[in-house]
Design an enzyme around this catalytic site. Structure first.
Site, PDB file in Angstrom:
ATOM      1  N   LYS A 141       0.933  -1.217   0.036  1.00 31.97           N
ATOM      2  CA  LYS A 141      -0.081  -0.041  -0.123  1.00 31.97           C
ATOM      3  C   LYS A 141       0.773   1.160  -0.165  1.00 31.97           C
ATOM      4  CE  LYS A 141      -4.132  -1.899   0.343  1.00 31.97           C
ATOM      5  NZ  LYS A 141      -5.298  -1.594  -0.648  1.00 31.97           N
ATOM      6  N   GLU A 163      -1.901  -0.363  -8.593  1.00 37.20           N
ATOM      7  CA  GLU A 163      -3.366  -0.413  -8.627  1.00 37.20           C
ATOM      8  C   GLU A 163      -4.176   0.933  -8.280  1.00 37.20           C
ATOM      9  OE1 GLU A 163      -4.126  -3.888  -5.957  1.00 37.20           O
ATOM     10  OE2 GLU A 163      -6.257  -3.391  -5.634  1.00 37.20           O
ATOM     11  N   GLY A 170      -9.192  -8.523  -1.973  1.00 41.91           N
ATOM     12  CA  GLY A 170      -9.867  -8.452  -0.494  1.00 41.91           C
ATOM     13  C   GLY A 170     -10.018  -7.551  -0.166  1.00 41.91           C
TER      14      GLY A 170
END
Ligand code: OSB
Ligand code: MG
Length: 375
Positions: free
Chosen positions: A163, A213, A290
């Site tokens: 992240k 992403e 997820g």
């Protein structure tokens, strides 16, 4: 199948460690479970909202409201040929895909049990094990992140996702890439950057990432096309893709080269299959994202990940990375090769621990088929 009873439950579960993304830190999860009875068969689904509207527009409380006021009253007492027939009925409810997915997926569990099939075979899965990666939250220092990556690689995970957010990005990724030059590595910004940051984002090209992403706004497919034209790194869309039309538009406009499919975000197994099919027609690889799920959501993720287009390792990882004790038995575990075998038993493939869930439940709503009670 005739839907005889629906119970919506809220359970509280504490993550083993806080999880930090560009939109905030989470540790205490409030998870909604759909516990359905149809033709005397009990099925389970999870509503994969998070607590605040910073990932997408849904939250645990909006889902509670939409499910209680609209979804459950529409579904209870109805008869369906197949779980796939639910989505046209829920179509007039705009948005709220995660709330709908919890309902639909519980019926897929029922249908799999009725047909005496493992859920993954019912949804069209073709692989008997799935490839696993992990999603690592933002850490205090690059060194702490490198240590965490090493631990996950030792467990066997095949892909590491980091992240990132402005100020906690290039030096973190550089440290991990320096320590592990050959691993499959990706980053996830959860919409923390803007198109004006294109030059900054192009600096990630040197790290040979599998993908970047959702760097830009959660609802802006076109800006991602403009960014993709300026990057060597493949963009993967997450937040932007809520159905197969979004997937077609994103692919046609060159906004991404990879798509992350989340069952909740797209509204359940039938929509997930459509997104998957569009991507497959265009040779766009997909993988399963997820939402820090409990075992129920995780089991549904395992089933979806067996579809043929899921050619990249997903964010579906072992129960024990998240919870001291999960609500399914056996828990989801990974092999030393970084895979999860698709379960051979019928239905979800994991037993749902109803007694444990009862103990974790903080509120519930029940709908019963009234026509049934009156006879
Ligand atoms: O963007 O993939 C995401 C968790 C919450 C909200 C959004 C995301 C995530 C994750 C965690 O990355 C994936 C997981 O381990 O469940
Ligand atoms: Mg994401």
């Amino acid at each position: 199948m005739r839907v005889e009873q629906i119970i919506l439950r809220e359970i509280r579960m504490r993550l083993k460690a806080p999880f930090e993304t560009s939109f905030g830190v989470t540790q205490d999860r409030r998870i909604l479970l759909v516990d359905v009875m149809a033709d005397g068969v009990r099925g389970w689904g999870e509503i994969t909202t998070v607590e605040a509207p910073f990932y997408n527009s849904e939250t645990t409380d909006t889902a509670w409201h939409i499910f209680s006021a609209f979804i459950a009253p529409l579904v209870v007492g109805q008869t369906f040929e197949s779980a796939a027939d639910l989505s046209p009925l829920l179509d007039p409810i705009r948005g709220h895909s995660m709330a709908k997915a919890g309902m639909e997926n519980a019926l897929w569990d029922v249908e799999a049990q009725q047909k005496r099939l493992p859920l993954w075979k019912l949804v069209g899965g073709t692989r008997n094990e799935i490839a696993c990666g992990v999603s690592l939250g933002i850490r205090d220092s690059p060194a702490a992140l490198v240590d965490k990556v090493e631990e996950e690689l030792r467990s066997g995970y095949q892909r590491i996702k980091l992240k990132i957010k402005p100020g906690k990005d290039l030096d973190y990724v550089a440290a991990v890439r320096r320590a592990f030059p050959d691993i499959l590595l990706s980053v996830d910004a959860n919409s923390a950057y803007r198109l004006a940051d294109a030059n900054h984002l192009a600096k990630f090209d040197e790290f040979n990432l599998l993908m970047m992403e959702q760097p830009l706004e959660w609802d802006d497919i076109l800006s991602h096309a403009k960014l993709q034209a300026q990057l060597r790194t493949a963009i993967c869309l997450d937040e932007c893709i809520n159905n197969s039309h979004h997937a077609s538009g994103a692919i046609d406009s060159g906004s991404c080269r990879i798509i992350n499919i989340k069952l909740g975000r797209v509204g359940g197994h039938s929509s997930a299959r459509k997104v998957h099919d569009v991507c497959r027609e265009h040779n766009v690889p997909v993988w399963c994202g997820g939402m820090l799920e409990s075992g129920v959501g995780r089991a549904h993720n395992v089933a979806m990940s067996t579809l043929p287009g899921f050619t990249l390792p997903g964010d579906v990882s072992a129960s024990q990375r998240y919870w001291a004790e999960d609500i399914i038995d056996p828990e989801v575990t990974i092999t030393c090769a970084g895979t999860i075998p698709a379960p051979e038993t019928i239905g979800l493939g994991y037993e749902v621990k109803a007694d444990m869930i009862e103990g974790l439940t903080t509120r519930s709503n029940t709908w019963k088929d009234r026509t049934r009670i009156c006879v």
